[in-house]
Design a protein around this motif. Structure first.
Motif, PDB file in Angstrom:
ATOM      1  N   ARG A  26       0.804  -1.225   0.000  1.00 58.20           N
ATOM      2  CA  ARG A  26       0.000   0.000   0.000  1.00 58.20           C
ATOM      3  C   ARG A  26       0.835   1.273   0.000  1.00 58.20           C
ATOM      4  O   ARG A  26       0.514   2.225  -0.666  1.00 58.20           O
ATOM      5  CB  ARG A  26      -0.943   0.019   1.216  1.00 58.20           C
ATOM      6  N   GLU A  27       1.921   1.334   0.816  1.00 55.71           N
ATOM      7  CA  GLU A  27       2.712   2.555   0.949  1.00 55.71           C
ATOM      8  C   GLU A  27       4.163   2.290   0.563  1.00 55.71           C
ATOM      9  O   GLU A  27       4.757   1.315   1.016  1.00 55.71           O
ATOM     10  CB  GLU A  27       2.696   3.054   2.392  1.00 55.71           C
ATOM     11  N   LEU A  28       4.722   3.176  -0.229  1.00 53.74           N
ATOM     12  CA  LEU A  28       6.123   3.054  -0.631  1.00 53.74           C
ATOM     13  C   LEU A  28       7.037   3.591   0.462  1.00 53.74           C
ATOM     14  O   LEU A  28       6.734   4.607   1.087  1.00 53.74           O
ATOM     15  CB  LEU A  28       6.372   3.839  -1.916  1.00 53.74           C
ATOM     16  N   LEU A  29       8.135   2.914   0.692  1.00 55.32           N
ATOM     17  CA  LEU A  29       9.158   3.389   1.612  1.00 55.32           C
ATOM     18  C   LEU A  29      10.177   4.198   0.813  1.00 55.32           C
ATOM     19  O   LEU A  29      10.233   4.100  -0.421  1.00 55.32           O
ATOM     20  CB  LEU A  29       9.825   2.213   2.318  1.00 55.32           C
ATOM     21  N   PRO A  30      11.010   5.007   1.487  1.00 59.02           N
ATOM     22  CA  PRO A  30      12.019   5.778   0.756  1.00 59.02           C
ATOM     23  C   PRO A  30      12.840   4.903  -0.186  1.00 59.02           C
ATOM     24  O   PRO A  30      13.279   3.811   0.197  1.00 59.02           O
ATOM     25  CB  PRO A  30      12.877   6.374   1.877  1.00 59.02           C
ATOM     26  N   ALA A  31      13.050   5.371  -1.405  1.00 57.19           N
ATOM     27  CA  ALA A  31      13.724   4.576  -2.438  1.00 57.19           C
ATOM     28  C   ALA A  31      15.154   4.209  -2.067  1.00 57.19           C
ATOM     29  O   ALA A  31      15.685   3.214  -2.557  1.00 57.19           O
ATOM     30  CB  ALA A  31      13.712   5.335  -3.767  1.00 57.19           C
ATOM     31  N   VAL A  32      15.789   4.978  -1.190  1.00 56.04           N
ATOM     32  CA  VAL A  32      17.172   4.677  -0.798  1.00 56.04           C
ATOM     33  C   VAL A  32      17.249   3.534   0.195  1.00 56.04           C
ATOM     34  O   VAL A  32      18.323   3.034   0.493  1.00 56.04           O
ATOM     35  CB  VAL A  32      17.862   5.927  -0.188  1.00 56.04           C
ATOM     36  N   LEU A  33      16.103   3.098   0.711  1.00 55.61           N
ATOM     37  CA  LEU A  33      16.063   2.035   1.709  1.00 55.61           C
ATOM     38  C   LEU A  33      15.780   0.695   1.038  1.00 55.61           C
ATOM     39  O   LEU A  33      14.789   0.538   0.338  1.00 55.61           O
ATOM     40  CB  LEU A  33      14.962   2.335   2.737  1.00 55.61           C
ATOM     41  N   GLY A  34      16.680  -0.248   1.224  1.00 54.72           N
ATOM     42  CA  GLY A  34      16.502  -1.582   0.652  1.00 54.72           C
ATOM     43  C   GLY A  34      16.377  -2.633   1.736  1.00 54.72           C
ATOM     44  O   GLY A  34      16.577  -2.360   2.931  1.00 54.72           O
ATOM     45  N   LEU A  52       8.660   3.984   9.778  1.00 59.14           N
ATOM     46  CA  LEU A  52       9.326   4.957   8.919  1.00 59.14           C
ATOM     47  C   LEU A  52       8.306   5.760   8.125  1.00 59.14           C
ATOM     48  O   LEU A  52       7.182   5.320   7.908  1.00 59.14           O
ATOM     49  CB  LEU A  52      10.271   4.240   7.943  1.00 59.14           C
ATOM     50  N   GLY A  53       8.725   6.921   7.654  1.00 64.93           N
ATOM     51  CA  GLY A  53       7.860   7.749   6.818  1.00 64.93           C
ATOM     52  C   GLY A  53       7.558   7.072   5.490  1.00 64.93           C
ATOM     53  O   GLY A  53       8.277   6.182   5.043  1.00 64.93           O
ATOM     54  N   SER A  54       6.486   7.505   4.860  1.00 61.36           N
ATOM     55  CA  SER A  54       6.048   6.927   3.590  1.00 61.36           C
ATOM     56  C   SER A  54       6.258   7.924   2.464  1.00 61.36           C
ATOM     57  O   SER A  54       6.181   9.137   2.665  1.00 61.36           O
ATOM     58  CB  SER A  54       4.562   6.560   3.682  1.00 61.36           C
ATOM     59  N   LEU A  55       6.516   7.425   1.264  1.00 65.36           N
ATOM     60  CA  LEU A  55       6.619   8.274   0.074  1.00 65.36           C
ATOM     61  C   LEU A  55       5.291   8.365  -0.662  1.00 65.36           C
ATOM     62  O   LEU A  55       5.222   8.950  -1.726  1.00 65.36           O
ATOM     63  CB  LEU A  55       7.686   7.730  -0.880  1.00 65.36           C
ATOM     64  N   GLY A  56       4.278   7.755  -0.142  1.00 68.07           N
ATOM     65  CA  GLY A  56       2.975   7.795  -0.794  1.00 68.07           C
ATOM     66  C   GLY A  56       2.473   6.406  -1.125  1.00 68.07           C
ATOM     67  O   GLY A  56       3.063   5.395  -0.749  1.00 68.07           O
ATOM     68  N   ARG A  57       1.394   6.359  -1.850  1.00 66.54           N
ATOM     69  CA  ARG A  57       0.732   5.102  -2.186  1.00 66.54           C
ATOM     70  C   ARG A  57       1.538   4.303  -3.203  1.00 66.54           C
ATOM     71  O   ARG A  57       2.119   4.853  -4.126  1.00 66.54           O
ATOM     72  CB  ARG A  57      -0.664   5.364  -2.728  1.00 66.54           C
ATOM     73  N   CYS A  58       1.508   3.004  -3.031  1.00 71.25           N
ATOM     74  CA  CYS A  58       2.123   2.086  -3.983  1.00 71.25           C
ATOM     75  C   CYS A  58       1.154   1.910  -5.146  1.00 71.25           C
ATOM     76  O   CYS A  58      -0.050   1.725  -4.933  1.00 71.25           O
ATOM     77  CB  CYS A  58       2.384   0.739  -3.305  1.00 71.25           C
ATOM     78  N   PRO A  59       1.638   1.983  -6.395  1.00 74.23           N
ATOM     79  CA  PRO A  59       0.737   1.741  -7.525  1.00 74.23           C
ATOM     80  C   PRO A  59       0.036   0.391  -7.389  1.00 74.23           C
ATOM     81  O   PRO A  59       0.661  -0.615  -7.041  1.00 74.23           O
ATOM     82  CB  PRO A  59       1.669   1.749  -8.736  1.00 74.23           C
ATOM     83  N   ALA A  60      -1.255   0.366  -7.664  1.00 72.74           N
ATOM     84  CA  ALA A  60      -2.075  -0.834  -7.447  1.00 72.74           C
ATOM     85  C   ALA A  60      -1.574  -2.043  -8.209  1.00 72.74           C
ATOM     86  O   ALA A  60      -1.694  -3.165  -7.750  1.00 72.74           O
ATOM     87  CB  ALA A  60      -3.524  -0.532  -7.810  1.00 72.74           C
ATOM     88  N   ARG A  61      -1.023  -1.869  -9.362  1.00 73.53           N
ATOM     89  CA  ARG A  61      -0.608  -3.009 -10.188  1.00 73.53           C
ATOM     90  C   ARG A  61       0.912  -3.189 -10.249  1.00 73.53           C
ATOM     91  O   ARG A  61       1.427  -3.832 -11.155  1.00 73.53           O
ATOM     92  CB  ARG A  61      -1.167  -2.857 -11.586  1.00 73.53           C
TER      93      ARG A  61
END
Length: 151
Positions: A26-34, A52-61
């Motif tokens: 549902r929610e994206l984590l910071p792109a620098v975090l693996g 952790l903070g979220s970068l926003g919604r994860c694309p549904a597909r």
């Protein structure tokens, strides 16, 4: 609902997303975090990723990727009775694997580096010279660098 962590494929590259088993990412984590960062000694761990903070919604597909990065895959066993029967039928004579079924402890062996692991719905390559292939169920355990079971 059960919290879950996912690796998803985005146009800009793989990204971690949090969500639930029932609803998916549902929610994206910071792109620098693996995943390697989460599991490293001193890292926030999988549970900490939910704080952790979220970068926003994860694309549904967004396609799901294998839940692995730089980790190695180690296996235990030849443990399934059906596999034993199939090996015996295919070989017609005793093989090197026969002693594993009666051993006092499971055999541990290296399976693959993380980059070779395929995720849900991804194609699995089978060598053209392979004369015998048998699908088996697998159970995975994610172990953090400090030795704790992370998933």
């Amino acid at each position: 609902m059960t919290d879950a962590m996912f690796r998803v494929a985005l146009p800009e590259g793989p990204c971690l997303a949090r969500g639930t088993i029932e609803a998916g990412p549902r929610e994206l984590l910071p792109a620098v975090l693996g995943l390697d960062d989460l599991l490293a000694v001193g890292g926030p761990g999988l549970a900490g990723a939910f704080d952790l903070g979220s970068l926003g919604r994860c694309p549904a597909r967004a396609p799901w990727l294998a839940p692995i990065e730089g980790q190695e895959v180690w296996c235990s066993g030849v443990t399934y009775a059906r596999t034993r029967e199939a090996r015996a039928a295919a070989a017609g004579e005793p093989s090197i694997y026969d002693h594993l079924y009666a051993a006092e402890r499971p055999e541990l062996f290296f399976k693959a580096p993380g980059w070779r692991v395929r995720g849900p719905g991804q194609a699995v390559a089978i060598r053209p010279d392979s004369g015998w292939d048998m699908a088996e169920p697998e159970l995975g355990i994610v172990i953090a660098a400090d030795g704790t079971i992370a998933g």
